[in-house]
Scaffold this active site. Sequence first.
Site, PDB file in Angstrom:
ATOM      1  N   LEU A  35      -2.713  -1.856 -27.334  1.00 22.32           N
ATOM      2  CA  LEU A  35      -3.310  -1.900 -28.663  1.00 22.32           C
ATOM      3  C   LEU A  35      -2.325  -1.407 -29.715  1.00 22.32           C
ATOM      4  O   LEU A  35      -1.610  -0.430 -29.492  1.00 22.32           O
ATOM      5  CB  LEU A  35      -4.586  -1.062 -28.708  1.00 22.32           C
ATOM      6  CG  LEU A  35      -5.723  -1.478 -27.769  1.00 22.32           C
ATOM      7  CD1 LEU A  35      -6.956  -0.613 -28.025  1.00 22.32           C
ATOM      8  CD2 LEU A  35      -6.062  -2.955 -27.938  1.00 22.32           C
TER       9      LEU A  35
ATOM     10  N   ALA B 165      -4.285   2.207 -18.641  1.00 24.41           N
ATOM     11  CA  ALA B 165      -4.163   3.609 -19.041  1.00 24.41           C
ATOM     12  C   ALA B 165      -4.306   3.693 -20.546  1.00 24.41           C
ATOM     13  O   ALA B 165      -3.825   2.814 -21.266  1.00 24.41           O
ATOM     14  CB  ALA B 165      -2.808   4.189 -18.622  1.00 24.41           C
ATOM     15  N   GLY B 166      -4.957   4.752 -21.042  1.00 24.93           N
ATOM     16  CA  GLY B 166      -5.034   4.955 -22.477  1.00 24.93           C
ATOM     17  C   GLY B 166      -5.516   3.718 -23.208  1.00 24.93           C
ATOM     18  O   GLY B 166      -6.642   3.262 -23.021  1.00 24.93           O
ATOM     19  N   ASP B 167      -4.654   3.153 -24.066  1.00 25.32           N
ATOM     20  CA  ASP B 167      -5.023   1.954 -24.825  1.00 25.32           C
ATOM     21  C   ASP B 167      -4.334   0.711 -24.271  1.00 25.32           C
ATOM     22  O   ASP B 167      -4.032  -0.230 -24.998  1.00 25.32           O
ATOM     23  CB  ASP B 167      -4.677   2.132 -26.306  1.00 25.32           C
ATOM     24  CG  ASP B 167      -3.196   2.432 -26.543  1.00 25.32           C
ATOM     25  OD1 ASP B 167      -2.495   2.759 -25.563  1.00 25.32           O
ATOM     26  OD2 ASP B 167      -2.735   2.334 -27.690  1.00 25.32           O
ATOM     27  N   GLU B 168      -4.102   0.691 -22.984  1.00 29.36           N
ATOM     28  CA  GLU B 168      -3.457  -0.435 -22.319  1.00 29.36           C
ATOM     29  C   GLU B 168      -4.419  -1.094 -21.332  1.00 29.36           C
ATOM     30  O   GLU B 168      -5.155  -0.411 -20.618  1.00 29.36           O
ATOM     31  CB  GLU B 168      -2.203   0.030 -21.569  1.00 29.36           C
ATOM     32  CG  GLU B 168      -1.130   0.597 -22.487  1.00 29.36           C
ATOM     33  CD  GLU B 168       0.026   1.204 -21.714  1.00 29.36           C
ATOM     34  OE1 GLU B 168       1.162   1.061 -22.171  1.00 29.36           O
ATOM     35  OE2 GLU B 168      -0.223   1.814 -20.658  1.00 29.36           O
TER      36      GLU B 168
END
Length: 268
Positions: free
Chosen positions: A121, A161-164
């Site tokens: 993102l 992970a996170g925004d991935e």
Amino acid sequence: MFGWRRKEVLARPITQLMFPQGLPCSDDQVPLICNAKRSDGSELPVEIRNKTLVIDGKQRSSLFIHDITDRQQLERLRDKEAREDALTKLPNRRALNEHLPQAMARARRSQKPCAVLFLDLDGFKAVNDRHGHAVGDYLLREIAKRLKASIRETDYVARWAGDEFVVVLEGMNPDASQSTAQMLVEATEKPMTMGEAILQVSTSVGVALYLPHATESAHEVLKRADVAMYEAKHSGKAQVRIAKPADTISLNPIKDEHDSDHSYHPGR
């Protein structure tokens, strides 16, 4: 436990009542897990502990039969939770690492390529910093729904992970995978609201095509998609880049510091 009344079972062999296929062989030291039959014909998962006895010179068996329905349900729940991202309810990295090699095997068997899309993102950190993690979490959940709604039922989307996120498209030709990636960019860019806040992010997408004759591993395919994603991000973001073929680049393991470049909050 089995639904039998006392008068129905007297003088009837246990094999006829609970084990129509015959009493499972069991070791005195090791409990055996199998299915038993209930009076209504349904199956009941049980654990059997066997103890061999000699009575009047004849060998007998004492069986302790334990209903393990709740245990198996708990194990299935734990197994699901181990492979599901708690925030978005998408498959997590562990699930993806199990799914991708299987998708590649299907590609080899069907002789139809599959594509791996690596999405990161753009602007997510700014949303987190400005509105807080609760709003950031809401945004991630909404993005997950959009991604899932934008692909075919047979395709696969996971939170890396996170925004991935990672999307696996099976039976896709190169042109179709690129157009799908562009469609995901457009779906991500649409503004969303939470209260009075208007949230908008975009996504950079790297696309790696896995060909049936290729010898690369699932990790290497992911790495190519990851590198292409960074090329898209460095080219202005909200773009799609196609990864170079596997035999034209040097594939190194995905670096540990990759996660430190982004807001990595596993299971957040």
